[in-house]
Every structure is written in structure tokens, then in C-alpha cells.
Design an enzyme around this catalytic site. Structure first.
Site, PDB file in Angstrom:
ATOM      1  N   GLU A   1      -1.259  -1.423  -4.920  1.00  0.00           N
ATOM      2  CA  GLU A   1      -2.475  -0.664  -5.217  1.00  0.00           C
ATOM      3  C   GLU A   1      -2.186   0.356  -6.324  1.00  0.00           C
ATOM      4  O   GLU A   1      -1.134   0.982  -6.348  1.00  0.00           O
ATOM      5  CB  GLU A   1      -2.961   0.062  -3.966  1.00  0.00           C
ATOM      6  CG  GLU A   1      -4.284   0.766  -4.164  1.00  0.00           C
ATOM      7  CD  GLU A   1      -4.826   1.387  -2.892  1.00  0.00           C
ATOM      8  OE1 GLU A   1      -5.568   2.382  -3.006  1.00  0.00           O
ATOM      9  OE2 GLU A   1      -4.518   0.886  -1.790  1.00  0.00           O
TER      10      GLU A   1
ATOM     11  N   ASP B   1       0.884  -1.162   0.000  1.00  0.00           N
ATOM     12  CA  ASP B   1       0.000   0.000   0.000  1.00  0.00           C
ATOM     13  C   ASP B   1       0.926   1.217   0.000  1.00  0.00           C
ATOM     14  O   ASP B   1       1.467   1.588   1.041  1.00  0.00           O
ATOM     15  CB  ASP B   1      -0.894  -0.007   1.238  1.00  0.00           C
ATOM     16  CG  ASP B   1      -1.778   1.228   1.313  1.00  0.00           C
ATOM     17  OD1 ASP B   1      -2.307   1.649   0.270  1.00  0.00           O
ATOM     18  OD2 ASP B   1      -1.933   1.774   2.424  1.00  0.00           O
TER      19      ASP B   1
ATOM     20  N   ASP C   1      -2.242   0.935   7.448  1.00  0.00           N
ATOM     21  CA  ASP C   1      -1.498   0.803   6.194  1.00  0.00           C
ATOM     22  C   ASP C   1      -1.007  -0.627   5.975  1.00  0.00           C
ATOM     23  O   ASP C   1      -0.987  -1.117   4.850  1.00  0.00           O
ATOM     24  CB  ASP C   1      -0.324   1.792   6.158  1.00  0.00           C
ATOM     25  CG  ASP C   1      -0.804   3.231   6.158  1.00  0.00           C
ATOM     26  OD1 ASP C   1      -1.456   3.626   5.181  1.00  0.00           O
ATOM     27  OD2 ASP C   1      -0.543   3.946   7.149  1.00  0.00           O
TER      28      ASP C   1
END
Length: 173
Positions: free
Chosen positions: A67, A8, A139
Site C-alpha cells: 500500500e 499493509d 491488518d
């Protein structure tokens, strides 16, 4: 069996999560955050690259998932996010890992069942799915969700015999 590193990305905090997939089971191997310590963007990008490179060395993943960039309201923030993604992707390609990208909606749908899930819902589902004693930091939970999304997408695609909803790049030399 495959080990998947999910990321991420962020220019200040980059989450990572590592899972081992054995048949239809997913086992938690590790997760955390790379917290950059500089105010200068080039130094933060170097820290992200070095951190991801170290995680790859430590866990020896077979696959890398990250992502995708989403359009933020602030163009400067979106550019910095894209550069952070780039630093992480370069670390993966330097280690000869295939790179797959997923949208935030795909990731949330794969883990929570809805693309509009809140961070707390993602944390809760990650805790349940990986049978963790406590919820990981937000996160890190998002990064574990990226890894699980990659696993589930691959399982679905194997069943369908194709590759549709992810953008996957081969190994680079």
C-alpha cells in the site's frame, strides 16, 4: 501461476498476505502480522525487514505489492509509516522481487467495490473471496486485499495491453 505477497505496512503492526493465482482463481496461502517489539524506531524497522525477509523465504513469492503512503493528519506518523514501507520494500528488492504500489482507494475498490470501504467490509470480502473459515485480523485482511488488488490490476492490464493505475518497479540488482 504466480504467488503474490501483499503488505499493509505499519511501524507497530505490518500485515502480510500471500495468495497463489492459478488462471482466474486465487488461493489463500497464508497471512498474519509482524508485531514490532521495540520502542525504538530503528529496531522496529529492522524487525519489519527481518519479518518480511522470512516470509519471502518461506513462501517464495513471484511478486510483491504494498500500500502507498497516504497523507496523515500527523506528519510524524506519516514519516514512520513511510519508513516502515521502505523496510518492507528493501526486503522485497533484496529478494529480487518486482514491487508494485497501490493507493488505499484502489485496494478497497478492487476488493469491496468502493474506495471508501470500512475495515470490517474489507475483512468480510476477503473472507468471502478467498473462502476462509473466519475473518482474518484487520491488518492481515488489508494485506490480502493488497495482493488481490495486484492480481486484479494485472489481469485488467493484460486485457488492456498496458500498465496504468499502479506504480510498478522492475527487479533490482
Amino acid at each position: 501461476m504466480a504467488i503474490i505477497l501483499g503488505v499493509d505496512p505499519g511501524s507497530r503492526i505490518t500485515g502480510y498476505g500471500v495468495i497463489k493465482c492459478i488462471g482466474r482463481s486465487q488461493v489463500y496461502l497464508g497471512s498474519g502480522c509482524i508485531r514490532t517489539q521495540s520502542d525504538e524506531l530503528p529496531l522496529r524497522l529492522q524487525q519489519i525487514f527481518a519479518g518480511i525477509s522470512e516470509i519471502i523465504k518461506q513462501y517464495q513469492p513471484d511478486e510483491f505489492a504494498i500500500e502507498r503512503v497516504f497523507m496523515a493528519k500527523n506528519a510524524d506518523s506519516a514519516l514512520k509509516l513511510g519508513q516502515a514501507r521502505g523496510a518492507a520494500i528493501v526486503a522485497a528488492t533484496c529478494a529480487d522481487l518486482p514491487v508494485a504500489e497501490y493507493s488505499a482507494t484502489q485496494i478497497k475498490s478492487a476488493v469491496v467495490g468502493t474506495g471508501r470501504a470500512q475495515k470490517t467490509q474489507v475483512q468480510h470480502m476477503i473472507t468471502q473471496l478467498l473462502k476462509l473459515p473466519a475473518a482474518p485480523q484487520a491488518d492481515a485482511a488489508d494485506a490480502l486485499a493488497v495482493a488481490l488488488c495486484h492480481y486484479h490490476t494485472n489481469q485488467s492490464l493484460v486485457a488492456l495491453g498496458g500498465r496504468a493505475n499502479s506504480r510498478t518497479y522492475g527487479r533490482y540488482k
